[in-house]
Design an enzyme around this catalytic site. Structure first.
Site, short mmCIF file in Angstrom:
data_model
loop_
_atom_site.label_atom_id
_atom_site.label_comp_id
_atom_site.label_asym_id
_atom_site.label_seq_id
_atom_site.Cartn_x
_atom_site.Cartn_y
_atom_site.Cartn_z
N THR A 13 -3.10 13.27 -5.82
CA THR A 13 -2.53 14.05 -4.62
C THR A 13 -1.27 13.04 -3.89
OG1 THR A 13 -4.29 12.99 -3.09
CG2 THR A 13 -4.82 14.94 -4.48
N GLY A 14 -0.47 13.91 -3.18
CA GLY A 14 0.35 13.16 -2.38
C GLY A 14 1.45 12.28 -3.33
N SER A 15 1.75 12.82 -4.22
CA SER A 15 2.49 12.01 -5.07
C SER A 15 3.97 12.37 -5.52
CB SER A 15 1.77 11.95 -6.69
OG SER A 15 1.57 13.36 -6.92
N THR A 16 4.61 12.64 -4.54
CA THR A 16 6.00 12.95 -4.49
C THR A 16 6.69 11.53 -3.99
OG1 THR A 16 6.03 13.76 -2.27
CG2 THR A 16 5.69 15.34 -3.96
N ILE A 19 3.35 5.24 -2.68
CA ILE A 19 2.06 4.89 -3.49
C ILE A 19 2.12 5.85 -4.65
CG2 ILE A 19 -0.22 4.06 -3.76
CD1 ILE A 19 0.46 2.57 -1.16
N GLY A 20 1.77 7.12 -4.27
CA GLY A 20 1.32 8.00 -5.02
C GLY A 20 2.57 8.40 -6.16
N TYR A 154 -6.81 6.22 12.27
CA TYR A 154 -6.27 6.03 11.00
C TYR A 154 -7.07 5.07 10.03
CZ TYR A 154 -3.87 4.19 6.67
OH TYR A 154 -3.57 3.76 5.51
#
Length: 264
Positions: A13-16, A19-20, A154
């Site tokens: 997830t969130g890999s665009t 770190i992703g 956070y």
């Protein structure tokens, strides 16, 4: 050390970007088919162009959708109904004086950083257990243990992920499925570069700004530099492999020695 993930399907997830994207590339280099996720089809397509250029022989899938929502999660899982490796990387962060964090912002951070990961784990873990193999990982942070005064909201979400990972590891006990969290230290991404410049003189060149940030705001780092995304990805790839079959319910540190403790 040879890691072979051929025949496995991973969802990051969130890999665009950041770190992703590094995790997606690392898993693909080891032979996994990787579903790349972002909120919009445009961002995913752009990321896929970069990843296919970086790992040309790999198989990537476009899996756009906002996994912080029920509809978005279903949209993603329609693309990858069977997930062998789930990497819950999606997360938002930013600095805010503690007494100015509104109820809505507290809820937003929890829904994006924690509940999205819980939702996908709930959807994928049962199938992994039935197949007697699977990997679930949560990208946590040094902030889970060393709560930053400038972003308590956070830090709270990352602490929550440690509990979630430990709990789901118990659910999967004895099944051949491992569940772990990765404590990432201060890592160089576009968002972190913006964050650094929120805290230090924005006129400084990047190398100097990074040194000032680490010296003034992260002085306990033993690495004394920001971590590169690929360094986080290397740990995720290892934990995704057969080589890590005895590691579960753990919080694994890739923090550059930032957390001042012998054990997490």
């Amino acid at each position: 050390m040879h890691i072979d993930l051929a025949g496995k399907t991973a969802l990051v997830t969130g890999s665009t970007q950041g770190i992703g994207a590094a995790i997606a590339a690392g898993l693909a280099r080891s032979g996994a088919r990787v579903a790349v996720n972002g909120r919009s089809a445009e961002s995913v397509d752009s990321a896929l162009d970069r990843l296919r250029a970086e790992v040309p022989d790999a198989e990537f899938l476009a899996a756009p959708g906002d996994v912080a929502s029920d509809d978005g999660s279903r949209q993603v899982l329609d693309v990858v109904p069977q997930v062998d490796i789930l990497v819950n990387n999606l997360g938002i962060f930013g600095s805010r004086p503690a007494l100015e964090i509104s109820d809505d912002e507290w809820r937003r951070y929890f829904e994006v950083n924690v509940l999205a990961a819980v939702r996908l784990t709930r959807a994928c873990l049962g199938g992994m257990m039935e197949r007697s193999w699977g990997r679930v990982q949560y990208i946590a942070s040094d902030a889970a243990i060393v709560i930053p005064a400038e972003m308590i909201h956070y830090g709270m979400t990352k602490t929550s992920l440690l509990a979630v990972a430990r709990g789901f590891a118990k659910v999967a006990a004895g099944s051949g499925v491992t569940v772990n969290s990765v404590l990432a230290g201060p890592t160089r991404t576009g968002g972190v570069e913006d964050f650094v410049y929120e805290l230090v003189d924005s006129q400084l060149p990047w190398d100097e700004a990074q040194r000032v940030f680490m010296r003034e705001h992260r002085p306990q780092s033993l690495l004394q530099r920001l971590i590169e995304p690929e360094e986080i990805a290397s740990m995720v790839v290892y934990l995704s492999s057969l080589l890590a079959s005895a590691t579960t319910g753990a919080a694994i540190r890739v923090d550059g020695g930032y957390i001042d403790a012998i054990v997490p």
